[in-house]
Design an enzyme around this catalytic site. Structure first.
Site, PDB file in Angstrom:
ATOM      1  N   TYR A  56      26.092   4.349  10.690  1.00 15.26           N
ATOM      2  CA  TYR A  56      25.892   5.296   9.587  1.00 15.26           C
ATOM      3  C   TYR A  56      24.488   5.882   9.715  1.00 15.26           C
ATOM      4  CZ  TYR A  56      29.941   3.192   7.174  1.00 15.26           C
ATOM      5  OH  TYR A  56      31.194   2.739   6.825  1.00 15.26           O
ATOM      6  N   GLY A 209      36.017  11.391  -2.998  1.00 11.08           N
ATOM      7  CA  GLY A 209      35.724  12.298  -4.109  1.00 11.08           C
ATOM      8  C   GLY A 209      36.878  13.185  -4.503  1.00 11.08           C
TER       9      GLY A 209
END
Length: 332
Positions: A56, A209
């Site tokens: 990440y 989301g």
């Protein structure tokens, strides 16, 4: 915060975990100070499970977490790390490496970036098609024996791979996507995990989301994974947001948010399922924490099922070229 034991031999973790990926650019720019404040707020609220991956932000996320944990007791955090995904200098993806020698190499860098002397849960991010899962798990088991790792996890693998891995060493959890619109694990993967006493740490509970109730069609952010995600593309996004609107009616009737309904639904599927919340800001974290107070009744589950039936989502959860290499999709 309520806690649950991961698997039969794993650590006690909070009923909600914090997924930290979005703090390192996968969904566009993130505010470093707000990210650290969000990690602090999560720990203060009783969330002890922090999930990351060494890839990440090419190590950025681990260093961020390490900074956030300075001055905190090490035992207050259960750190879950994925490894094996290869990146290039341009930020692209170039495969998976889960060879035993690579496992130990990745861990050495992870310990340094996080500033800790052990990792609570260590897991390959994906199955390496060139390395038997038994070899990868065996290498992590060696690290458990030497004290650098406490527990072994898996990520995005199918039922048969789970069984093979479990013959080598105890597996405490499987990290995999699970949400109202990503329910593929219910057929084979979840029953297999439960048979073997392996917990699920569920990421994507708000589908990046999409079903948070905050996403709007046409939103585009540079460097955001969602610009390439099938479910956010023209022709799919309209159908998916229509599902969200149907879910919003249920949320309004209970005086809660859409996100809280979606998180509560995953959490209610069993004490062996821990939702990972990808909050990058304290307001989103607080909204997610509010899901703990949502009591879903049988009639609520029925209404949710009518609003968002299984397989109702338009588009895959990843682009097709990525799904082709995911063990959980090919052999779920």
């Amino acid at each position: 915060m309520q806690t649950y034991r991961l698997g039969q031999t794993g650590p006690d973790v909070s009923a909600i975990g914090l997924g930290c990926m979005g703090m390192s650019g996968m969904y566009g720019p993130a505010d470093r100070a707000e990210s650290i404040a969000t990690i602090h707020a999560a720990l203060d609220a009783g969330i002890n499970l922090l999930d990351t991956g060494d890839f990440y932000g090419m190590g950025h996320n681990e260093m961020l977490i390490g900074e956030a944990l300075k001055g905190r007791r090490r035992e207050d955090a259960v750190i879950s790390v994925k490894f094996g995904a290869l990146r290039d200098p341009a930020g692209g993806w170039s495969g998976i490496d889960a060879r035993p020698a690579a496992v130990k190499n990745f861990l050495a860098y992870t310990l340094q970036r996080l500033g800790v002397d052990y990792i609570d849960i260590y897991r390959p991010a994906r199955l390496d098609p060139n390395v038997p899962i038994e070899d990868t798990v065996g290498a992590i088991a060696d690290l458990v024996k030497s004290g650098y790792v406490r527990h072994i996890g898996l990520s995005e693998v199918g039922a048969d791979t789970i069984r093979r891995a479990a013959t080598v060493a105890p597996i405490v959890d499987l990290q995999i996507e699970y949400s109202l619109i990503s329910r593929g694990i219910e057929d084979r993967i979840l029953p297999t995990a439960r048979e073997l006493g392996i917990s699920i740490t569920a990421y994507g509970v708000l589908s990046r989301g999409l079903i948070s109730g905050h996403w709007q069609k046409g939103r585009a952010i540079a460097g955001d994974f969602r610009t390439h995600s099938p479910r956010f593309q023209e022709g799919n996004i309209e159908q998916n947001l229509a599902l969200v609107e149907q879910l919003r009616e249920i949320a309004r009737a209970k005086s809660v948010s859409v996100a809280q309904i979606a998180i509560a639904w995953v959490a209610a599927k069993g004490k062996d399922i821990v939702p990972l919340i990808g909050a990058r800001r304290r307001d989103r974290l607080n909204e997610a924490l509010g899901s703990r107070a949502v009591d879903l009744l049988p009639e609520d589950f029925a209404a949710i099922e009518r609003a968002v039936p299984k397989d109702a989502a338009a588009g895959g959860r990843y682009p097709e070229h990525m799904l082709q290499h995911m063990d959980s999709e090919k052999y779920g």
